[in-house]
Design a protein around this motif. Structure first.
Motif, mmCIF file in Angstrom:
data_model
loop_
_atom_site.group_PDB
_atom_site.id
_atom_site.type_symbol
_atom_site.label_atom_id
_atom_site.label_comp_id
_atom_site.label_asym_id
_atom_site.label_seq_id
_atom_site.Cartn_x
_atom_site.Cartn_y
_atom_site.Cartn_z
ATOM 1 N N MET A 66 99.960 22.052 46.397
ATOM 2 C CA MET A 66 98.916 22.443 47.350
ATOM 3 C C MET A 66 97.675 21.579 47.167
ATOM 4 S SD MET A 66 98.172 24.464 49.801
ATOM 5 C CE MET A 66 96.844 25.296 50.632
ATOM 6 N N TYR A 67 97.261 21.374 45.917
ATOM 7 C CA TYR A 67 96.068 20.579 45.627
ATOM 8 C C TYR A 67 96.205 19.160 46.184
ATOM 9 C CZ TYR A 67 92.797 17.654 43.130
ATOM 10 O OH TYR A 67 91.837 16.729 42.833
ATOM 11 N N VAL A 70 96.091 19.199 50.108
ATOM 12 C CA VAL A 70 94.771 19.490 50.655
ATOM 13 C C VAL A 70 93.788 18.364 50.338
ATOM 14 C CG1 VAL A 70 92.808 21.088 50.529
ATOM 15 C CG2 VAL A 70 95.136 21.979 50.636
ATOM 16 N N ALA A 79 89.235 20.291 47.285
ATOM 17 C CA ALA A 79 90.628 20.746 47.218
ATOM 18 C C ALA A 79 90.847 21.753 46.099
ATOM 19 C CB ALA A 79 91.563 19.550 47.050
ATOM 20 N N LEU A 81 89.230 24.273 45.542
ATOM 21 C CA LEU A 81 88.861 25.601 46.029
ATOM 22 C C LEU A 81 89.957 26.265 46.855
ATOM 23 C CD1 LEU A 81 85.258 24.676 47.188
ATOM 24 C CD2 LEU A 81 85.944 25.720 45.001
ATOM 25 N N TYR A 82 91.029 25.542 47.161
ATOM 26 C CA TYR A 82 92.071 26.048 48.052
ATOM 27 C C TYR A 82 93.304 26.518 47.290
ATOM 28 C CZ TYR A 82 89.385 24.123 51.892
ATOM 29 O OH TYR A 82 88.395 23.867 52.799
ATOM 30 N N THR A 83 93.957 27.542 47.851
ATOM 31 C CA THR A 83 95.196 28.086 47.290
ATOM 32 C C THR A 83 96.224 28.168 48.413
ATOM 33 O OG1 THR A 83 94.655 30.370 47.854
ATOM 34 C CG2 THR A 83 93.848 29.542 45.719
ATOM 35 N N TRP A 84 97.430 28.588 48.080
ATOM 36 C CA TRP A 84 98.448 28.780 49.112
ATOM 37 C C TRP A 84 98.001 29.867 50.082
ATOM 38 C CZ3 TRP A 84 102.103 25.672 50.605
ATOM 39 C CH2 TRP A 84 102.529 24.690 49.711
ATOM 40 N N HIS A 85 97.285 30.854 49.573
ATOM 41 C CA HIS A 85 96.784 31.902 50.460
ATOM 42 C C HIS A 85 95.765 31.322 51.450
ATOM 43 C CE1 HIS A 85 96.167 35.966 51.784
ATOM 44 N NE2 HIS A 85 94.860 35.836 51.621
ATOM 45 N N SER A 86 94.965 30.357 50.994
ATOM 46 C CA SER A 86 94.017 29.686 51.893
ATOM 47 C C SER A 86 94.758 29.027 53.056
ATOM 48 C CB SER A 86 93.237 28.600 51.152
ATOM 49 O OG SER A 86 92.583 29.095 50.027
ATOM 50 N N GLY A 87 95.882 28.393 52.749
ATOM 51 C CA GLY A 87 96.680 27.748 53.787
ATOM 52 C C GLY A 87 97.229 28.754 54.784
ATOM 53 N N TYR A 90 94.357 29.835 56.982
ATOM 54 C CA TYR A 90 94.046 28.770 57.945
ATOM 55 C C TYR A 90 95.049 28.790 59.103
ATOM 56 C CZ TYR A 90 93.884 24.292 60.221
ATOM 57 O OH TYR A 90 93.829 23.323 61.188
#
Length: 110
Positions: A66-67, A70, A79, A81-87, A90
């Motif tokens: 993911m990192y 992103v 990047a 700050l993002y997780t799979w849940h963020s995706g 989105y």
């Protein structure tokens, strides 16, 4: 839109029920054949999600994927700050912005 329920008349936010019939390309039949072949003890023997070597996917591996994905869009620092849940969030927001019905979004991303 879901292939199983293209007009959200059956599923909406509910579980997906796979009809069973004896044809070559029936998901319910394929799953039942596999489950019967492996037996009930197989559920305790291994993970559901594996890599090409049949090794379980680790949370760290998935976070790294993911990192790196992103990072291509927002840079290395952001990047983090993002997780799979963020995706997932989105995608739900992008689908909503395109006018996709909430029931479709919930069914697709649950």
């Amino acid at each position: 839109m879901s292939k199983a329920d293209p007009f959200t008349t059956v599923l909406g936010p509910l579980p997906i029920y796979i009809p069973f019939h004896r044809t070559k390309r029936n998901a319910a039949l394929s799953m039942s054949v596999l489950a019967l072949r492996l037996g009930p003890s197989a559920r305790q023997k291994g993970p559901v999600f594996v890599d090409n070597s049949r090794q379980p996917l680790k949370a760290r591996q998935m976070a790294d994927v993911m990192y790196h994905w992103v990072k291509c869009f927002v840079g290395a620092e952001a990047a983090k700050l993002y997780t799979w849940h963020s995706g997932r969030i989105y995608l739900a927001c992008a689908l909503c912005a395109q006018g996709v019905k909430p029931a479709y979004i919930q069914t697709m991303l649950r």
